[in-house]
Design a protein around this motif. Structure first.
Motif, mmCIF file in Angstrom:
data_model
loop_
_atom_site.group_PDB
_atom_site.id
_atom_site.type_symbol
_atom_site.label_atom_id
_atom_site.label_comp_id
_atom_site.label_asym_id
_atom_site.label_seq_id
_atom_site.Cartn_x
_atom_site.Cartn_y
_atom_site.Cartn_z
ATOM 1 N N UNK A 61 1.091 -1.631 0.197
ATOM 2 C CA UNK A 61 -0.026 -0.243 0.016
ATOM 3 C C UNK A 61 0.780 0.979 -0.121
ATOM 4 N N UNK A 62 2.185 0.818 0.685
ATOM 5 C CA UNK A 62 3.023 2.215 0.945
ATOM 6 C C UNK A 62 3.351 2.683 -0.687
ATOM 7 N N UNK A 63 3.949 1.701 -1.614
ATOM 8 C CA UNK A 63 4.176 1.570 -2.747
ATOM 9 C C UNK A 63 3.666 2.012 -4.087
ATOM 10 N N UNK A 64 2.462 1.351 -3.585
ATOM 11 C CA UNK A 64 0.732 2.214 -4.280
ATOM 12 C C UNK A 64 1.021 3.505 -3.789
ATOM 13 N N UNK A 65 0.263 4.259 -2.289
ATOM 14 C CA UNK A 65 1.126 5.617 -2.637
ATOM 15 C C UNK A 65 1.974 6.189 -3.367
ATOM 16 N N UNK A 66 2.760 6.464 -2.699
ATOM 17 C CA UNK A 66 4.891 7.115 -3.658
ATOM 18 C C UNK A 66 4.531 6.717 -4.870
#
Length: 420
Positions: free
Chosen positions: A235-240
């Motif tokens: 999820x963090x990668x998706x946001x970044x």
């Protein structure tokens, strides 16, 4: 079944060798005593760290902007990345995001009410910040959507600010001045288990309008729908990647977009404590084994000293089983009594420490708005674990006495009677 003569003989032997019996029992009692202390201390540290993690949602994540450190698509490094309200609208609708709040920091500000004033921090936010940072409302309410849409001059005061400005007076509905601008108090809060409550919260739209923030946001606080590190990192990668495409920077550039993933930190920390618990068990069991080996050595000495006596017993008809039983019972008796004493002393000491820690925690909470601050909490041992340790000790004591007992049962009467 219960042979009174056998027990009388065992007790007579123990009474005859008081010092030897005491030292044997002490080694066993010390082993289980130290195991209880180690396990209790490990639990105390683990519980204390878990308590501190509860100050914010465990699955919380923070993102903040900075300057690029990697060239991207022909653009040089050193570009300032500026987050905006539009970024908030994009992020809150991404899959896996539960609660989201943009935050615009105003920094140090002068709060005043009547003749009272002080320097505190005003944070502009969205209503979801209450869930992300586990903010507890003790009176009134938090910032809501109506405040946000109408850019109301509403403020939720941290309890320390309320205490300093209002003392014991009712603050709801009153107006405080923030940098000489009046804001209506709509709530009093405590900040997610912290011991300092010196932040005030106002609607982000109001802060941007009143304090010349335009549509600027400094960071995002959000929670993610994830149970594992892998899910949280995805999820963090998706946001970044989403923000990187919009602002044109490399998604791996930590300087352009910094982040802190609390779930990852919590899981890694808990893994460390699991490893510590395993290490504690290894040390504790090693200490127990040392005590049990001492029992075995003493039993060997007992067999050596009583070789002639055992030979006479066998000569007049004692069975090998009765000889084994005699030695085993003495070993089990010493191990059980000494182990129980060590268990009671160890658990009793940890209960005493727990009482003292809770008193300190309560005193800290009383002076910090209901929230204590500690890295050591509830250092007690589970009753099932304590009982299992005792049973393990009795079993080990039986095993420790079996080898000398088996040796005793093999003594031939004629050789025993020749023994000097």
């Amino acid at each position: 079944m219960f042979d009174i003569d056998k027990w009388q003989e065992i007790l007579a032997t123990i009474k005859k060798n008081k010092m030897r019996t005491f030292l044997t029992g002490f080694s066993v009692a010390w082993g289980i005593f130290m195991l209880m202390i180690l396990l209790g201390s490990g639990n105390g540290l683990s519980n204390g760290v878990s308590e501190n993690f509860k100050r914010d949602a465990i699955n919380a994540m923070w993102l903040w902007s900075g300057k690029t450190s990697i060239p991207y698509q022909g653009m040089k490094e050193g570009r300032q990345i500026r987050l905006t309200n539009n970024d908030y609208d994009i992020i809150k609708d991404l899959p896996g995001i539960e609660y989201t709040s943009g935050r615009y920091y105003i920094g140090g500000n002068t709060f005043s009410y009547g003749n009272e004033y002080g320097e505190y921090t005003a944070i502009t936010c969205h209503p979801d910040l209450k869930e992300v940072e586990s903010i507890e409302i003790i009176k009134g309410r938090f910032v809501n959507e109506v405040d946000l849409k109408q850019a109301r001059k509403s403020v939720v005061l941290g309890k320390d600010i309320y205490d300093a400005l209002f003392k014991d007076k009712d603050a709801i509905g009153e107006y405080v001045r923030i940098n000489n601008i009046p804001f209506k108090v709509v709530g009093i809060c405590m900040e997610g288990g912290g011991t300092r409550h010196r932040n005030a919260y106002i609607p982000v739209s109001t802060g941007q309008k009143v304090f010349n923030g335009s549509n600027r946001l400094h960071n995002f606080a959000l929670t993610v729908d994830a149970k594992t590190i892998e899910e949280s990192q995805a999820i963090e990668t998706r946001v970044r990647e989403t923000l990187a495409r919009k602002h044109k920077f490399d998604s791996t550039d930590e300087s352009a977009l910094g982040s802190y993933n609390k779930l990852e930190n919590v899981i890694e920390t808990m893994k460390i404590f699991q490893a510590i618990k395993i290490f504690i068990w290894i040390i504790g069991i090693g200490t127990l084994i040392a005590g049990v080996v001492g029992v075995s050595n003493i039993m060997l000495i007992v067999v050596k000293e009583r070789t002639k006596e055992i030979g006479i017993r066998k000569a007049i008809g004692a069975s090998p089983a009765s000889v084994v039983g005699l030695i085993l019972l003495e070993s089990i008796l010493i191990t059980t009594i000494a182990g129980y004493i060590g268990l009671v002393l160890g658990t009793g000491l940890m209960e005493g420490v727990n009482f003292f820690v809770e008193q300190q925690y309560a005193a800290s909470a009383a002076t910090n708005g209901g929230n204590g601050d500690t890295l050591f909490r509830n250092p007690t041992v589970n009753l099932n674990v304590a009982m299992a340790a005792t049973m393990l000790l009795v079993f080990a004591g039986t095993l420790a006495g079996f080898i000398p007992a088996k040796r005793a049962s093999r003594i031939k009467p004629i050789e025993a009677l020749r023994d000097e």
